[in-house]
Scaffold this motif. Structure first.
Motif, PDB file in Angstrom:
ATOM      1  N   ASN A 395       7.457  53.273 -27.379  1.00  0.00           N
ATOM      2  CA  ASN A 395       6.640  52.110 -27.762  1.00  0.00           C
ATOM      3  C   ASN A 395       6.372  52.124 -29.262  1.00  0.00           C
ATOM      4  O   ASN A 395       6.424  51.092 -29.929  1.00  0.00           O
ATOM      5  N   ASP A 426       1.278  55.509 -34.794  1.00  0.00           N
ATOM      6  CA  ASP A 426       2.388  54.886 -35.520  1.00  0.00           C
ATOM      7  C   ASP A 426       1.842  53.905 -36.547  1.00  0.00           C
ATOM      8  O   ASP A 426       0.660  53.577 -36.533  1.00  0.00           O
ATOM      9  N   THR A 445       3.578  42.886 -20.597  1.00  0.00           N
ATOM     10  CA  THR A 445       4.465  43.178 -21.729  1.00  0.00           C
ATOM     11  C   THR A 445       4.441  42.019 -22.705  1.00  0.00           C
ATOM     12  O   THR A 445       4.215  40.873 -22.319  1.00  0.00           O
ATOM     13  N   THR A 446       4.650  42.336 -23.968  1.00  0.00           N
ATOM     14  CA  THR A 446       4.771  41.268 -24.964  1.00  0.00           C
ATOM     15  C   THR A 446       6.224  41.213 -25.454  1.00  0.00           C
ATOM     16  O   THR A 446       6.518  40.571 -26.450  1.00  0.00           O
ATOM     17  N   LYS A 447       7.078  41.958 -24.715  1.00  0.00           N
ATOM     18  CA  LYS A 447       8.464  42.069 -25.199  1.00  0.00           C
ATOM     19  C   LYS A 447       9.430  41.161 -24.449  1.00  0.00           C
ATOM     20  O   LYS A 447      10.641  41.332 -24.554  1.00  0.00           O
ATOM     21  N   THR A 452       9.436  45.974 -19.598  1.00  0.00           N
ATOM     22  CA  THR A 452       9.123  45.954 -18.162  1.00  0.00           C
ATOM     23  C   THR A 452       7.615  45.861 -17.945  1.00  0.00           C
ATOM     24  O   THR A 452       7.143  45.474 -16.889  1.00  0.00           O
ATOM     25  N   LEU A 456       3.192  51.884 -19.966  1.00  0.00           N
ATOM     26  CA  LEU A 456       1.819  52.369 -20.155  1.00  0.00           C
ATOM     27  C   LEU A 456       1.066  52.487 -18.839  1.00  0.00           C
ATOM     28  O   LEU A 456       0.253  53.397 -18.674  1.00  0.00           O
TER      29      LEU A 456
END
Ligand code: ADP
Length: 511
Positions: A395, A426, A445-447, A452, A456
Motif C-alpha cells: 500500500n 510512507d 478501495t480507492t483504487k 480489492t 487492510l
C-alpha cells in the motif's frame, strides 16, 4: 435478589455497591475537623495565657499586701527596740502592729490562696501574741521584773514574723518571675506547635484531595484508551470523590453500551460494503464470461480456430478472476487456526524487505528499517503477520508511486508496556479525512478495478487475532503511518490484561 448478590453478577453494579457501602467521612468534615483542631489549640493557648496572667495579678496583689505587712512589722519592731533602749513609749509599736494585723486580715483571701490557710493562721497567731505581749508590756510599771521574760518572747515572735514575711515575699517574687518567663515562652511554643499542626493539616488535606485527583486522572486516561472497567473503591471512607467515581462509572457504562451499538451499526455497514463489493467484483468477470460465451455461440461458424481459442482463454481468465475474488473472500472470512509461536519480528520485517526489495528498487524508494536491539519476541503466526506487513508495504509503495521515503521501525512501546510497536510510514499521497474511517472496511478501495479493498481488513483481522491493534494516522500530501501493536510473547501467554489493553485501542471505526 439482595443488593450484594445482584452486584456480584454485574461488575458495574458491584463497583457501585462497593463504593457506596463504606462509612462516610466527607472531605468537608475532614476540613472542618482539622480547622477545629487548630482553633482548639489556639483557644487552649489563649486560656492558659489568661490563667497565667491572672495568677501573676493575684500574686502581685499579694506581694503588695505582704510588703505592707512586712513594713508595719519592721516598724513595730523598731519602736519595740527603742522602748527597750531609750524607754520611749510603745504606742507607735502598737499602732504598727494593729495596722499589720489589719493588712494581714485584709489580704486574707490572697494570703490563704497563695500560702494556704495553715500558714495564714500561724502568721496571725504570731502577730496576735506579739500584740498581746506589747500591750502587757505597755501596762507594766517601770522596773517590773517580768519585763525581761516578755522582751525575750517579743523578740522571738517578732523575729519569727519578720522571717516568715521575708521568706514568703522572696518565694512569691521568684514565683512571679517564673510565671512571667512562662508567659513569655508560651506564645513561642504555641506558635511552633501551631505551625507543626498547620503543616500536618495541609499535608493531610493535600493527600486527601491530590491523591484521589491523581487516581481520577489515571482513570480518565485509561477510559480514554478504551478500558471500560469500572472504578473500584481505593480508600476506606466514602467522600465527595465517591460521587465523582459513581458519575464516572455511569459514564463508563454508557460509553461501553454506545460503543457496542456503534460496533453493531458498523458491522451492518461493513456487511453492506462487503456485499456490494462482492457483487461488483463478481459481476465484472461474470459479465465478461457471458458476453464472450454469447459471442462464441453466435459467431462460432465464422471464427477462426485461433479466435475461438482466444475466446476460450478469455473465458478461463475471467473465471480465474472470479475465482480470485472468491478466494480473497474466503481468505477474509476463513477462521483458519493460527499457528502461534514466539516470533522474531525483526527477522520477519527483514524478510519482508527482501521479498519486496526489487519493487522498492524499481520504484526508487528510499527505504530504511530500524529494529531495536532489545526487541523481545512476540507470539504470532509467521505467515499471517508476514501477510500484514506485505500489505502495508505494498500500500505504501502504491501510494508513493515513484520516489519517496519508506520508514519502518520496530521497538518496545514505552507508553504501552508489554507491547511491541511496528510502524510503517510512507511519504505518499496520504489518506483524506473522509476516507480514513473506512480504510479497514472489507472491500473498501480507492483504487478502482486495481484494488480489492481486502488488504487492510484482512490485516486488521489478523492483528486482532494476535490480541494486537492496528491504527493509521495520515495527512493528505504528507503520507500515512500505519502502527501495529503486538503483545510480547511471555506477556501474551501469561497476562490476560494485555489482551484488554491491546484491544482497548482498536481502530474506532472497526466493528
Ligand atoms: P486496496 O489496497 O486493495 O485498495 P486495502 O484494504 O489495502 O485495499 O486499502 C484500502 C484503501 O486504503 C486503499 O484503497 C487506499 O485508499 C487506502 N490506503 C491504504 N494504505 C494507504 C497508504 N499507505 N497511503 C494512502 N492510502 C492508503
Amino acid at each position: 435478589m439482595p443488593a450484594g448478590a445482584a452486584a456480584a453478577a454485574d461488575p458495574s453494579a458491584a463497583a457501585e455497591f462497593a463504593l457506596l457501602h463504606r462509612p462516610s467521612f466527607s472531605i468537608r468534615k475532614k476540613i472542618a475537623l482539622s480547622f477545629s483542631l487548630c482553633f482548639l489549640l489556639i483557644g487552649a493557648v489563649a486560656l492558659a495565657s489568661s490563667l497565667i496572667l491572672r495568677g501573676i495579678e493575684e500574686r502581685l496583689y499579694f506581694l503588695e499586701s505582704a510588703d505592707l505587712y512586712t513594713s508595719h512589722i519592721q516598724q513595730a519592731r523598731r519602736y519595740e527596740k527603742n522602748y527597750f533602749l531609750y524607754g520611749t513609749d510603745l504606742r507607735s509599736a502598737l499602732e504598727h502592729t494593729r495596722q499589720a494585723h489589719g493588712s494581714l486580715r485584709g489580704a486574707r483571701a490572697e494570703v490563704q490562696k497563695v500560702l494556704g490557710p495553715r500558714t495564714y493562721q500561724a502568721m496571725l497567731r504570731h502577730l496576735e501574741q506579739y500584740r498581746e505581749l506589747l500591750s502587757r508590756l505597755a501596762t507594766l510599771p517601770a522596773g517590773a521584773g517580768e519585763k525581761g521574760a516578755i522582751e525575750a518572747e517579743l523578740r522571738s515572735h517578732g523575729a519569727e514574723m519578720v522571717a516568715v514575711a521575708l521568706r514568703v515575699v522572696e518565694a512569691e517574687r521568684r514565683t512571679v518571675w517564673r510565671m512571667l518567663r512562662l508567659s513569655k515562652q508560651m506564645p513561642i511554643v504555641a506558635l511552633v506547635v501551631l505551625l507543626a499542626l498547620i503543616l500536618y493539616v495541609v499535608h493531610f488535606l493535600t493527600r486527601q484531595i491530590v491523591a484521589p485527583l491523581g487516581r481520577m486522572v489515571a482513570n480518565a486516561r485509561r477510559i480514554a484508551e478504551g478500558d471500560f472497567s469500572p472504578i473500584l473503591p481505593a480508600r476506606r471512607y466514602r467522600d465527595e470523590f465517591t460521587d465523582l467515581a459513581l458519575a464516572m462509572n455511569r459514564m463508563i457504562h454508557e460509553l461501553d453500551r454506545r460503543q457496542e451499538m456503534l460496533a453493531e451499526s458498523q458491522k451492518l455497514r461493513a456487511i453492506g460494503t462487503l456485499t456490494a463489493g462482492v457483487a461488483h467484483e463478481l459481476n465484472n468477470p461474470i459479465n465478461n464470461i457471458s458476453l464472450t460465451a454469447e459471442a462464441l455461440l453466435e459467431d462460432y461458424p465464422s471464427l477462426s480456430d485461433e479466435e475461438r481459442l482466444d475466446m476460450c482463454r478469455d473465458l478461463i481468465a475471467q473465471s480465474e478472476r472470479a475465482h480470485g475474488v472468491v478466494r480473497n473472500l474466503l481468505d477474509f472470512s476463513r477462521q483458519r487456526e493460527a499457528h502461534m509461536e514466539p516470533l522474531d519480528l525483526g527477522a520477519l520485517l527483514r524478510q519482508t524487505d527482501k521479498l519486496l526489495s526489487n519493487q522498492i528498487k524499481l520504484a526508487r524508494v528510499d527505504h530504511r528499517c530500524a529494529i531495536a536491539s532489545d526487541l523481545p519476541p512476540v507470539l504470532g503466526d509467521k505467515q499471517q503477520l508476514a501477510q500484514v506487513f506485505v500489505n502495508l508495504y505494498l500500500n505504501a509503495l502504491e501510494a508513493m508511486g515513484e520516489g519517496g521515503e519508506l520508514r519502518v521501525s520496530a521497538e518496545l512501546d514505552p507508553s504501552r508496556p508489554g507491547l511491541v510497536r511496528v510502524t510503517v510510514r510512507d511519504s505518499g499521497r496520504g489518506i483524506p479525512d473522509d476516507v480514513l474511517p473506512y480504510v479497514f472496511d472489507p472491500f473498501f478501495t480507492t483504487k478502482g478495478a486495481k484494488g480489492t479493498g481486502l488488504g487492510l481488513s484482512v490485516s486488521y483481522g489478523i492483528v486482532s487475532e494476535h490480541r494486537g491493534t492496528i491504527s493509521v494516522a495520515s495527512r493528505v500530501g504528507e503520507g500515512a503511518t500505519f502502527t501495529v501493536h503486538l503483545p510480547v510473547a511471555e506477556l501474551a501467554v501469561a497476562a490476560p490484561g494485555v489482551q484488554s489493553s491491546a484491544q482497548a485501542s482498536d481502530h474506532p471505526n472497526r466493528p
